[in-house]
Design a protein around this motif. Structure first.
Motif, PDB file in Angstrom:
ATOM      1  N   LEU A   1      69.749  48.318  61.529  1.00  0.00           N
ATOM      2  CA  LEU A   1      68.650  47.574  60.918  1.00  0.00           C
ATOM      3  C   LEU A   1      68.556  47.928  59.440  1.00  0.00           C
ATOM      4  O   LEU A   1      68.369  49.099  59.087  1.00  0.00           O
ATOM      5  CB  LEU A   1      67.343  47.933  61.639  1.00  0.00           C
ATOM      6  N   VAL A   2      68.692  46.912  58.586  1.00  0.00           N
ATOM      7  CA  VAL A   2      68.686  47.136  57.141  1.00  0.00           C
ATOM      8  C   VAL A   2      67.384  46.586  56.565  1.00  0.00           C
ATOM      9  O   VAL A   2      67.077  45.398  56.732  1.00  0.00           O
ATOM     10  CB  VAL A   2      69.886  46.427  56.466  1.00  0.00           C
ATOM     11  N   GLY A   3      66.615  47.455  55.895  1.00  0.00           N
ATOM     12  CA  GLY A   3      65.351  47.000  55.312  1.00  0.00           C
ATOM     13  C   GLY A   3      64.971  47.855  54.127  1.00  0.00           C
ATOM     14  O   GLY A   3      65.398  49.005  54.010  1.00  0.00           O
ATOM     15  N   ARG A   4      64.155  47.244  53.240  1.00  0.00           N
ATOM     16  CA  ARG A   4      63.786  47.978  52.028  1.00  0.00           C
ATOM     17  C   ARG A   4      62.526  48.794  52.216  1.00  0.00           C
ATOM     18  O   ARG A   4      62.153  49.565  51.339  1.00  0.00           O
ATOM     19  CB  ARG A   4      63.623  46.995  50.871  1.00  0.00           C
ATOM     20  N   ASN A   5      61.871  48.615  53.363  1.00  0.00           N
ATOM     21  CA  ASN A   5      60.612  49.313  53.609  1.00  0.00           C
ATOM     22  C   ASN A   5      60.809  50.264  54.792  1.00  0.00           C
ATOM     23  O   ASN A   5      60.903  49.834  55.951  1.00  0.00           O
ATOM     24  CB  ASN A   5      59.531  48.262  53.907  1.00  0.00           C
ATOM     25  N   GLU A   6      60.858  51.558  54.481  1.00  0.00           N
ATOM     26  CA  GLU A   6      61.187  52.544  55.516  1.00  0.00           C
ATOM     27  C   GLU A   6      60.144  52.563  56.634  1.00  0.00           C
ATOM     28  O   GLU A   6      60.482  52.748  57.815  1.00  0.00           O
ATOM     29  CB  GLU A   6      61.325  53.931  54.881  1.00  0.00           C
ATOM     30  N   ALA A   7      58.884  52.359  56.269  1.00  0.00           N
ATOM     31  CA  ALA A   7      57.825  52.377  57.288  1.00  0.00           C
ATOM     32  C   ALA A   7      58.019  51.223  58.285  1.00  0.00           C
ATOM     33  O   ALA A   7      57.846  51.405  59.499  1.00  0.00           O
ATOM     34  CB  ALA A   7      56.459  52.261  56.607  1.00  0.00           C
ATOM     35  N   GLN A   8      58.404  50.046  57.776  1.00  0.00           N
ATOM     36  CA  GLN A   8      58.650  48.890  58.670  1.00  0.00           C
ATOM     37  C   GLN A   8      59.848  49.159  59.580  1.00  0.00           C
ATOM     38  O   GLN A   8      59.835  48.817  60.759  1.00  0.00           O
ATOM     39  CB  GLN A   8      58.941  47.638  57.850  1.00  0.00           C
ATOM     40  N   ARG A   9      60.891  49.759  59.004  1.00  0.00           N
ATOM     41  CA  ARG A   9      62.085  50.085  59.809  1.00  0.00           C
ATOM     42  C   ARG A   9      61.709  51.035  60.937  1.00  0.00           C
ATOM     43  O   ARG A   9      62.073  50.829  62.096  1.00  0.00           O
ATOM     44  CB  ARG A   9      63.153  50.749  58.932  1.00  0.00           C
ATOM     45  N   SER A  10      60.961  52.081  60.580  1.00  0.00           N
ATOM     46  CA  SER A  10      60.583  53.078  61.581  1.00  0.00           C
ATOM     47  C   SER A  10      59.692  52.466  62.649  1.00  0.00           C
ATOM     48  O   SER A  10      59.819  52.804  63.842  1.00  0.00           O
ATOM     49  CB  SER A  10      59.825  54.239  60.930  1.00  0.00           C
ATOM     50  N   ALA A  11      58.800  51.561  62.234  1.00  0.00           N
ATOM     51  CA  ALA A  11      57.898  50.937  63.210  1.00  0.00           C
ATOM     52  C   ALA A  11      58.711  50.146  64.232  1.00  0.00           C
ATOM     53  O   ALA A  11      58.435  50.196  65.439  1.00  0.00           O
ATOM     54  CB  ALA A  11      56.899  50.035  62.497  1.00  0.00           C
ATOM     55  N   ILE A  12      59.731  49.446  63.765  1.00  0.00           N
ATOM     56  CA  ILE A  12      60.568  48.668  64.692  1.00  0.00           C
ATOM     57  C   ILE A  12      61.334  49.612  65.612  1.00  0.00           C
ATOM     58  O   ILE A  12      61.407  49.395  66.837  1.00  0.00           O
ATOM     59  CB  ILE A  12      61.524  47.741  63.915  1.00  0.00           C
ATOM     60  N   GLN A  13      61.892  50.680  65.038  1.00  0.00           N
ATOM     61  CA  GLN A  13      62.634  51.645  65.879  1.00  0.00           C
ATOM     62  C   GLN A  13      61.717  52.190  66.976  1.00  0.00           C
ATOM     63  O   GLN A  13      62.123  52.309  68.135  1.00  0.00           O
ATOM     64  CB  GLN A  13      63.186  52.771  65.013  1.00  0.00           C
ATOM     65  N   THR A  14      60.492  52.491  66.624  1.00  0.00           N
ATOM     66  CA  THR A  14      59.541  53.042  67.599  1.00  0.00           C
ATOM     67  C   THR A  14      59.185  51.998  68.658  1.00  0.00           C
ATOM     68  O   THR A  14      59.150  52.292  69.856  1.00  0.00           O
ATOM     69  CB  THR A  14      58.260  53.503  66.865  1.00  0.00           C
ATOM     70  N   ASP A  15      58.939  50.761  68.199  1.00  0.00           N
ATOM     71  CA  ASP A  15      58.529  49.705  69.146  1.00  0.00           C
ATOM     72  C   ASP A  15      59.626  49.374  70.160  1.00  0.00           C
ATOM     73  O   ASP A  15      59.333  48.892  71.255  1.00  0.00           O
ATOM     74  CB  ASP A  15      58.141  48.431  68.386  1.00  0.00           C
ATOM     75  N   PHE A  16      60.893  49.612  69.789  1.00  0.00           N
ATOM     76  CA  PHE A  16      62.000  49.282  70.708  1.00  0.00           C
ATOM     77  C   PHE A  16      62.488  50.510  71.488  1.00  0.00           C
ATOM     78  O   PHE A  16      63.588  50.503  72.013  1.00  0.00           O
ATOM     79  CB  PHE A  16      63.157  48.625  69.945  1.00  0.00           C
ATOM     80  N   LEU A  17      61.645  51.542  71.564  1.00  0.00           N
ATOM     81  CA  LEU A  17      61.991  52.699  72.399  1.00  0.00           C
ATOM     82  C   LEU A  17      61.572  52.442  73.845  1.00  0.00           C
ATOM     83  O   LEU A  17      60.654  51.637  74.087  1.00  0.00           O
ATOM     84  CB  LEU A  17      61.245  53.941  71.890  1.00  0.00           C
ATOM     85  N   PRO A  18      62.190  53.127  74.831  1.00  0.00           N
ATOM     86  CA  PRO A  18      61.679  53.047  76.193  1.00  0.00           C
ATOM     87  C   PRO A  18      60.209  53.502  76.185  1.00  0.00           C
ATOM     88  O   PRO A  18      59.850  54.339  75.356  1.00  0.00           O
ATOM     89  CB  PRO A  18      62.567  54.034  76.968  1.00  0.00           C
ATOM     90  N   PRO A  19      59.369  52.971  77.072  1.00  0.00           N
ATOM     91  CA  PRO A  19      59.667  52.109  78.218  1.00  0.00           C
ATOM     92  C   PRO A  19      59.695  50.613  77.890  1.00  0.00           C
ATOM     93  O   PRO A  19      59.650  49.803  78.819  1.00  0.00           O
ATOM     94  CB  PRO A  19      58.515  52.420  79.168  1.00  0.00           C
ATOM     95  N   ASN A  20      59.745  50.243  76.613  1.00  0.00           N
ATOM     96  CA  ASN A  20      59.846  48.813  76.303  1.00  0.00           C
ATOM     97  C   ASN A  20      61.068  48.239  77.033  1.00  0.00           C
ATOM     98  O   ASN A  20      62.172  48.754  76.897  1.00  0.00           O
ATOM     99  CB  ASN A  20      60.008  48.624  74.782  1.00  0.00           C
ATOM    100  N   PRO A  21      60.885  47.170  77.834  1.00  0.00           N
ATOM    101  CA  PRO A  21      62.028  46.591  78.548  1.00  0.00           C
ATOM    102  C   PRO A  21      63.122  46.071  77.611  1.00  0.00           C
ATOM    103  O   PRO A  21      64.247  45.838  78.053  1.00  0.00           O
ATOM    104  CB  PRO A  21      61.416  45.446  79.360  1.00  0.00           C
ATOM    105  N   LEU A  22      62.794  45.886  76.332  1.00  0.00           N
ATOM    106  CA  LEU A  22      63.799  45.451  75.354  1.00  0.00           C
ATOM    107  C   LEU A  22      64.369  46.650  74.585  1.00  0.00           C
ATOM    108  O   LEU A  22      65.002  46.470  73.534  1.00  0.00           O
ATOM    109  CB  LEU A  22      63.183  44.451  74.371  1.00  0.00           C
ATOM    110  N   ALA A  23      64.162  47.849  75.101  1.00  0.00           N
ATOM    111  CA  ALA A  23      64.581  49.069  74.387  1.00  0.00           C
ATOM    112  C   ALA A  23      66.072  49.033  74.063  1.00  0.00           C
ATOM    113  O   ALA A  23      66.902  48.633  74.885  1.00  0.00           O
ATOM    114  CB  ALA A  23      64.271  50.292  75.238  1.00  0.00           C
ATOM    115  N   CYS A  24      66.406  49.420  72.830  1.00  0.00           N
ATOM    116  CA  CYS A  24      67.807  49.519  72.440  1.00  0.00           C
ATOM    117  C   CYS A  24      67.940  50.529  71.307  1.00  0.00           C
ATOM    118  O   CYS A  24      66.954  50.937  70.700  1.00  0.00           O
ATOM    119  CB  CYS A  24      68.368  48.165  72.026  1.00  0.00           C
ATOM    120  N   THR A  25      69.177  50.939  71.065  1.00  0.00           N
ATOM    121  CA  THR A  25      69.432  51.937  70.029  1.00  0.00           C
ATOM    122  C   THR A  25      69.471  51.250  68.672  1.00  0.00           C
ATOM    123  O   THR A  25      70.294  50.359  68.443  1.00  0.00           O
ATOM    124  CB  THR A  25      70.781  52.635  70.303  1.00  0.00           C
ATOM    125  N   ILE A  26      68.582  51.668  67.785  1.00  0.00           N
ATOM    126  CA  ILE A  26      68.497  51.062  66.452  1.00  0.00           C
ATOM    127  C   ILE A  26      68.677  52.160  65.408  1.00  0.00           C
ATOM    128  O   ILE A  26      67.923  53.130  65.375  1.00  0.00           O
ATOM    129  CB  ILE A  26      67.140  50.363  66.229  1.00  0.00           C
TER     130      ILE A  26
END
Ligand code: NAP
Length: 305
Positions: free
Chosen positions: A170-195
């Protein structure tokens, strides 16, 4: 005299004929005047001869709950949801599909008499995946690079997860937004994936060996059609035969896709996602398959490309 007699429910110029029986569909957003959804949905409705019409509703964030209650009172059958309502509509719905809940965004709503309430789902992910699935059936072991950290990037990540990609860069200029997405796609989210998160200063590394590169930024959109989020020389980094997917649909092709094709990549433009998510929504509202090719052609005709 019934002016519709003999015309079925197909009016002039590929538009549905609006009668006293016609059921209402639409799109809510703010702003909404730019939306291409009425163009593609009404062409499809006319092609099917269905007794529906689809219109754009400009609805401010503060008016959302009143508008949805009004839709119920008016017998609106279903509607598309765009910015800024994709998340805020969720508490107003009686049922939200698991995938939409996992993504935190609803783009399609319909009235369900069985639950006496509105149901919501997200067809953006299916729309995004469609053209990728038709190009290749297996993505296991592959890496995708997604540029941007907004709502479209989240849908692209979900699509990659469902297609079976190993990881997303994931490429982004805003580190906080990148981290938020990484956190949101962690388990137990059924869409969890390695970012893996990358800043734009590490873009070459983010592209190295990628099988898919998705532009989910607005860079290159009309009227800035000469711009691209990637310098042309960077296209040597993805793997041979990789796919470049620009979620922008105007201009066609974008500079991003022209450069990618010049480097030998396969190009997909945002019109495919737009038509695909629309077809998935229309098939829910009408309870029958939607004519994807008709919807795509309506967009092409309207955009003049
Ligand atoms: P968004 O929520 O505003 O997110 C845009 C992302 O791009 C943000 O992370 C933003 O970063 C980043 N960005 C903006 N300008 C940039 C620049 N100059 N350099 C680097 N990054 C930049 O928008 P969205 O809803 O995700 O939409 C993104 C794109 O997808 C748009 O072009 C939209 O038209 C397209 N889209 C297409 C479809 C379709 O059906 N084809 C559907 C949805 C969206 P900051 O937050 O730091 O500004």
């Amino acid at each position: 005299m019934d002016m519709g007699a003999g015309l079925g429910v197909s009016g002039a110029a590929g538009m549905p004929l609006v009668l006293g029986t016609t059921k209402l569909l639409g799109v809510i957003g703010d702003p909404i005047a730019h939306s291409l959804s009425p163009v593609m949905h009404n062409r499809a409705i006319a092609a099917l001869g269905a007794d529906f019409v689809y219109v754009a509703f400009p609805i401010a964030a503060a008016d959302l709950d009143v508008a949805i209650a009004g839709f119920r009172a008016c017998g609106v059958v279903g509607f598309s949801v765009t910015i800024p309502h994709k998340r805020s509509i969720m508490p107003l719905l009686t049922a939200v599909a698991d995938e939409a809940a996992a993504l935190g965004a609803v783009n399609t709503v319909w009235w369900d008499g069985a639950i006496n309430g509105w149901r919501g789902t997200n067809t953006d992910v299916a729309g995004l995946m469609g053209p990728l699935q038709s190009l290749r059936s297996r993505w296991t072991g592959e890496v995708a690079t997604v540029l941007g950290c907004g709502g479209a990037a989240r849908a692209a990540i979900a699509a990659c997860q469902k297609l079976g990609f190993d990881r997303v860069r994931l490429v982004g200029r805003n580190e906080a937004q990148r981290s938020a997405i990484q956190t949101d796609f962690l388990p137990p989210n059924p869409l969890a994936c390695t970012i893996d998160g990358f800043g734009w200063d590490a873009i070459a590394a983010a592209l190295d060996g990628a099988a898919l590169v998705v532009n989910a930024t607005p860079v290159g959109m009309h009227p800035h059609g000469d711009d691209s989020p990637l310098a042309p020389e960077l296209w040597s980094h993805p793997q041979a035969g990789a796919i470049a997917y620009d979620l922008i649909y105007n201009p066609r092709p974008t500079q991003f896709l022209k450069d990618a094709q010049g480097a030998g990549l396969t190009a997909i433009d945002g019109l495919e996602m737009l038509a695909g998510q629309g077809a998935a929504a229309l098939s829910i509202w009408l309870g029958q398959p939607a004519p994807l090719a008709v919807m795509r052609q309506a967009l092409i005709d309207h955009l003049g490309a």
